[in-house]
Design an enzyme around this catalytic site. Structure first.
Site, PDB file in Angstrom:
ATOM      1  N   SER A 235       0.837  -1.210   0.000  1.00 29.81           N
ATOM      2  CA  SER A 235       0.000   0.000   0.000  1.00 29.81           C
ATOM      3  C   SER A 235       0.870   1.258   0.000  1.00 29.81           C
ATOM      4  CB  SER A 235      -0.969  -0.028   1.189  1.00 29.81           C
ATOM      5  OG  SER A 235      -0.284  -0.050   2.428  1.00 29.81           O
ATOM      6  N   ARG A 236       1.194   1.749   1.176  1.00 33.89           N
ATOM      7  CA  ARG A 236       2.134   2.863   1.293  1.00 33.89           C
ATOM      8  C   ARG A 236       3.021   2.584   2.504  1.00 33.89           C
ATOM      9  NH1 ARG A 236       1.486   3.860  -3.209  1.00 33.89           N
ATOM     10  NH2 ARG A 236       0.734   5.779  -4.202  1.00 33.89           N
ATOM     11  N   GLU A 265      10.939   6.392   0.951  1.00 34.08           N
ATOM     12  CA  GLU A 265      11.510   5.893  -0.302  1.00 34.08           C
ATOM     13  C   GLU A 265      12.434   6.922  -0.937  1.00 34.08           C
ATOM     14  OE1 GLU A 265       8.360   4.453  -2.841  1.00 34.08           O
ATOM     15  OE2 GLU A 265       7.517   3.281  -1.212  1.00 34.08           O
ATOM     16  N   HIS A 283       9.291  -1.002  -4.825  1.00 31.29           N
ATOM     17  CA  HIS A 283       8.020  -0.412  -5.268  1.00 31.29           C
ATOM     18  C   HIS A 283       7.676  -0.774  -6.724  1.00 31.29           C
ATOM     19  CE1 HIS A 283       5.107   3.105  -4.209  1.00 31.29           C
ATOM     20  NE2 HIS A 283       4.518   2.181  -4.956  1.00 31.29           N
TER      21      HIS A 283
HETATM   22  C1  GLV Z   1       1.578   3.050  -6.817  1.00 33.03           C
HETATM   23  O1  GLV Z   1       2.023   2.870  -5.724  1.00 33.03           O
HETATM   24  C2  GLV Z   1       0.351   3.720  -7.084  1.00 33.03           C
HETATM   25  O2  GLV Z   1      -0.257   4.298  -6.170  1.00 33.03           O
HETATM   26  O3  GLV Z   1      -0.062   3.725  -8.236  1.00 33.03           O
END
Ligand code: GLV
Length: 317
Positions: A235-236, A265, A283
């Site tokens: 997710s994040r 990141e 990512h």
């Molecule tokens: C990638 O992390 C996105 O949000 O598209």
């Protein structure tokens, strides 16, 4: 459309997509393979009618003010939009768009790649082999966890989580989920987060990053999980407290984790880098040629629509 509107694009997009923009706009393209610097962004956005940006660029009041009142749209080439100050955009009548749907399948596939790779110890195995440490086949060598009969706990139940849930039956997993909004997902069981953490064999995070989800998985949450459980985060980064996770993995509070996203990141918490029971990926969840092209194409379609006075295809709510 205003006569030759101008657009700043903060990263190289597929050339066919850029050609669509170039046909309609004066395009200022950041061509370097690394993120545009804040300084360059603030300078180059001045006077632009549209901004196509990535999740690597914080778009806040300072950027919007540097752009000027003619700016009509900020088109994020990502489904997540925590890098954009929505209130500041709203206050200036700037439309914000993201790229939902087109990346759902790629991200769901990737989540399964992490689940399988982590529970079958692919990262560890490859590291061992490349380091010349493999001693040959052995009955008890690097045993993992089978998925059949286990519970997959999905935290959040948006499009990507649903697509992940759809594939669970293929691996013989039952699905639990926690979500305040969606009440019914066929074949899956809704439960409070605490129960989901305590009963799931694999916990996969699929929430937006908000103040409420920042460090949702902290020391306390980790202590609620099974010692045999695995954590997946696509997710994040800030949804997981990386320092707490490193502690939990070191102390074997959980069996392992796979991360695609990080708090700062591209920096990864130093304590995680030395651990064997964590898979660290840069990512890549949506990183297929097809999906990244579709994301760029959707962002450009949003820009062209708004510059043409039409509603955007995928405005952020
Ligand atoms: C990638 O992390 C996105 O949000 O598209």
């Amino acid at each position: 459309m205003p006569s030759t509107p101008s657009v700043l694009v903060t990263r190289r997009l597929p050339s066919a997509v850029l050609a669509r923009l170039e046909a309609a706009c004066a395009m200022d393209l950041h061509t370097e393979p690394i993120a545009i610097t804040r300084e360059s962004l603030l300078t180059r956005v001045a006077g632009k009618d549209a901004l196509v940006c990535l999740l690597t660029e914080p778009i806040d009041a300072a950027v919007l003010d540097a752009a000027g009142p003619q700016l009509k749209i900020v088109a994020n080439v990502a489904v997540g939009y925590n890098n954009i100050d929505l209130a500041a955009c709203r206050a200036r009548n700037v439309v914000v768009t993201n790229t939902p749907d087109v990346l759902t399948n790629a991200c769901a596939d990737f989540t399964w790649a992490l689940i399988l790779g982590l529970t079958r110890r692919l990262g560890e195995g490859e590291r061992e082999l490349r380091a010349g440490k493999w001693k040959g086949w052995a009955l008890d060598h690097m045993l993992g966890m089978e998925l059949r009969g286990k519970q997959l706990g999905l935290v959040g139940m948006g499009r990507i989580a649903r697509a992940v849930a759809d594939k669970a039956a293929a691996f013989g997993m039952s699905v639990a989920y926690t979500d305040q909004v969606v009440s019914d997902v066929p074949g899956a069981t809704s439960m409070p987060l605490d129960r989901l953490l305590a009963t799931s064999d694999v916990v996969s995070l699929h929430v937006n990053l908000t103040p409420a989800t920042t460090h949702l998985i902290d020391q306390k949450a980790l202590t609620k999980m099974r010692r045999t459980a695995y954590l997946i985060n696509t997710s994040r980064g800030p949804v997981v407290d990386e320092a707490a996770l490193a502690w939990g993995l070191r102390e074997r509070l959980i069996a392992g984790a796979a991360l695609d996203v990080y708090e700062k990141e591209p920096v990864v918490h130093a304590d995680l880098l030395g651990l064997e029971n964590v898979m660290l990926i840069p990512h890549l969840a949506s990183a297929t040629t097809e999906t990244r092209t579709a994301m760029a194409d959707l962002a450009v379609s949003n820009v062209l629509a708004v510059l043409d006075g039409r509603p955007p295809l995928t405005p952020v709510a």
